[in-house]
Structures are given as structure tokens and as C-alpha cells.
Design a protein around this motif. Structure first.
Motif, PDB file in Angstrom:
ATOM      1  N   SER A 182       1.237  27.970  11.540  1.00 53.83           N
ATOM      2  CA  SER A 182       2.515  27.298  11.373  1.00 53.83           C
ATOM      3  C   SER A 182       3.705  28.195  11.666  1.00 53.83           C
ATOM      4  CB  SER A 182       2.626  26.743   9.953  1.00 53.83           C
ATOM      5  OG  SER A 182       2.621  27.806   9.032  1.00 53.83           O
TER       6      SER A 182
ATOM      7  N   ARG B 198       2.559  22.827  14.754  1.00 59.38           N
ATOM      8  CA  ARG B 198       3.512  23.304  15.751  1.00 59.38           C
ATOM      9  C   ARG B 198       3.991  22.144  16.612  1.00 59.38           C
ATOM     10  NH1 ARG B 198       2.518  28.852  18.954  1.00 59.38           N
ATOM     11  NH2 ARG B 198       4.533  29.016  19.923  1.00 59.38           N
ATOM     12  N   PRO B 199       4.742  21.223  16.028  1.00 60.45           N
ATOM     13  CA  PRO B 199       5.153  20.015  16.746  1.00 60.45           C
ATOM     14  C   PRO B 199       6.002  20.288  17.982  1.00 60.45           C
ATOM     15  CG  PRO B 199       6.344  20.231  14.661  1.00 60.45           C
ATOM     16  CD  PRO B 199       5.279  21.288  14.674  1.00 60.45           C
ATOM     17  N   ASN B 200       6.627  21.435  18.051  1.00 59.78           N
ATOM     18  CA  ASN B 200       7.462  21.769  19.219  1.00 59.78           C
ATOM     19  C   ASN B 200       6.694  22.517  20.293  1.00 59.78           C
ATOM     20  OD1 ASN B 200       9.738  20.582  18.041  1.00 59.78           O
ATOM     21  ND2 ASN B 200      10.166  22.452  16.906  1.00 59.78           N
ATOM     22  N   TRP B 201       5.368  22.542  20.197  1.00 61.92           N
ATOM     23  CA  TRP B 201       4.558  23.292  21.157  1.00 61.92           C
ATOM     24  C   TRP B 201       4.928  22.981  22.606  1.00 61.92           C
ATOM     25  CZ3 TRP B 201       2.097  27.455  22.196  1.00 61.92           C
ATOM     26  CH2 TRP B 201       1.235  27.518  23.287  1.00 61.92           C
ATOM     27  N   PRO B 202       5.055  21.724  23.021  1.00 58.91           N
ATOM     28  CA  PRO B 202       5.376  21.475  24.433  1.00 58.91           C
ATOM     29  C   PRO B 202       6.652  22.184  24.893  1.00 58.91           C
ATOM     30  CG  PRO B 202       4.615  19.456  23.426  1.00 58.91           C
ATOM     31  CD  PRO B 202       4.796  20.472  22.311  1.00 58.91           C
ATOM     32  N   SER B 203       7.653  22.278  24.031  1.00 59.95           N
ATOM     33  CA  SER B 203       8.879  22.975  24.432  1.00 59.95           C
ATOM     34  C   SER B 203       8.748  24.494  24.311  1.00 59.95           C
ATOM     35  CB  SER B 203      10.085  22.474  23.624  1.00 59.95           C
ATOM     36  OG  SER B 203       9.918  22.755  22.263  1.00 59.95           O
ATOM     37  N   ASP B 204       7.757  24.973  23.558  1.00 60.42           N
ATOM     38  CA  ASP B 204       7.521  26.416  23.443  1.00 60.42           C
ATOM     39  C   ASP B 204       6.817  26.973  24.677  1.00 60.42           C
ATOM     40  OD1 ASP B 204       8.597  26.436  20.890  1.00 60.42           O
ATOM     41  OD2 ASP B 204       6.649  26.281  19.906  1.00 60.42           O
TER      42      ASP B 204
ATOM     43  N   GLN C  14       8.026  29.895  27.043  1.00 62.33           N
ATOM     44  CA  GLN C  14       8.971  30.770  26.359  1.00 62.33           C
ATOM     45  C   GLN C  14       8.321  32.126  26.112  1.00 62.33           C
ATOM     46  OE1 GLN C  14      12.229  29.934  25.597  1.00 62.33           O
ATOM     47  NE2 GLN C  14      11.700  28.135  26.827  1.00 62.33           N
TER      48      GLN C  14
ATOM     49  N   GLU D 158       0.188  19.003  16.398  1.00 61.96           N
ATOM     50  CA  GLU D 158       1.353  18.230  15.961  1.00 61.96           C
ATOM     51  C   GLU D 158       1.751  18.604  14.538  1.00 61.96           C
ATOM     52  OE1 GLU D 158       4.570  15.852  15.961  1.00 61.96           O
ATOM     53  OE2 GLU D 158       3.333  16.313  17.703  1.00 61.96           O
TER      54      GLU D 158
END
Length: 149
Positions: free
Chosen positions: A124, A101-107, A110, A98
């Protein structure tokens, strides 16, 4: 080490969160560096000590076979991995993800972007995905975006 052309070929098929079964092949300085993992590609994998448990005896030993997922890849010609097995993750793993890389779930899912210079603070760093291309994607699997749990 592979050449630039081979590294580019391998990278074209990599996705964040892509899971590989791998074997820990080297633990050079337990508690300090991390572990090297053979994931069956022409480039090696590496799990940074940042992701591993604080107690050295909880690290995966050489010869350990486990699932690992792609966290990052950059110009170092090495695939940065995270263990999927919670036994091999630090206790505050979710908080660390968190933070870095807080956007990990959306990454997850990809494509890994084209090589950029190695970032000064590896966990980071993140740049946008590269365009789709021929892929080894079908040979591996992607877990749900729940950090391999």
C-alpha cells in the motif's frame, strides 16, 4: 548486497511498470515468502507471495524465465516485482491492485522515488516520483498501463 551508492545509481533509472526479463533463482519457502528473481542488475528482484497464485504448484519454479515489472523499491536494496504472465498471478490480482494501489495506471512510467524506510505494509505504500536523472530506462520497456496483459 550492494552498497548504498550502487543502490542509488540503480534506482535513478527505475520506473514503475518497467519490464525486465528475469529468471527465478530461489523459491525459499513455497507458499509463504515469495520468489527471488535475477533481472540482470546488481540488485536482486523479489516477487512477494501476495502477488502469486494461491496454489503453490502454480508458482514459477526456480529456472523459470519470464517478464516481471517493477512494483516498488525502497531502502531494502531490492526491487519489488510483479509477474507479467497471468499464470503466475493470483486470481484476484486486479482487485488487489485496486485495493492497495488504485492509482497504479497513472504510476506506470513514473520514476521510482528516492529510498524511504521500508513501509510496514509494502503493497500500500507509495510516495511521489523523484526528479529525472541519468537512466537505464532506454534498455527496458514499459507495457501499457493494463497490468502487463
Amino acid at each position: 548486497m550492494v552498497g548504498d551508492a550502487e543502490w542509488a545509481r540503480v534506482r535513478r533509472g527505475l520506473r514503475f511498470g518497467q519490464v525486465f526479463e528475469g529468471t527465478v533463482v530461489l523459491v525459499p519457502r513455497p507458499g509463504t515468502v515469495g520468489v527471488f528473481v535475477d533481472i540482470g542488475l546488481s540488485v536482486g528482484g523479489f516477487v512477494d507471495a501476495l502477488w502469486l497464485p494461491g496454489e503453490i504448484e502454480d508458482w514459477p519454479a526456480e529456472g523459470t524465465v519470464a517478464d516481471f515489472k517493477i512494483w516498488w523499491a525502497d531502502s531494502r536494496q531490492q526491487i519489488r516485482l510483479m509477474p507479467c504472465d497471468s499464470r503466475y498471478l493470483r486470481n484476484d490480482f486486479a482487485a488487489l491492485v485496486e485495493r492497495f494501489r488504485p492509482n497504479w495506471p497513472s504510476d506506470v512510467g513514473q520514476l521510482v522515488p528516492d529510498p524511504e524506510p521500508a513501509p510496514p505494509d509494502e503493497p500500500s505504500a507509495l510516495v511521489g516520483p523523484s526528479p529525472p536523472s541519468e537512466s537505464i530506462w532506454a534498455q527496458t520497456r514499459v507495457p501499457d498501463a493494463d497490468l502487463c496483459h
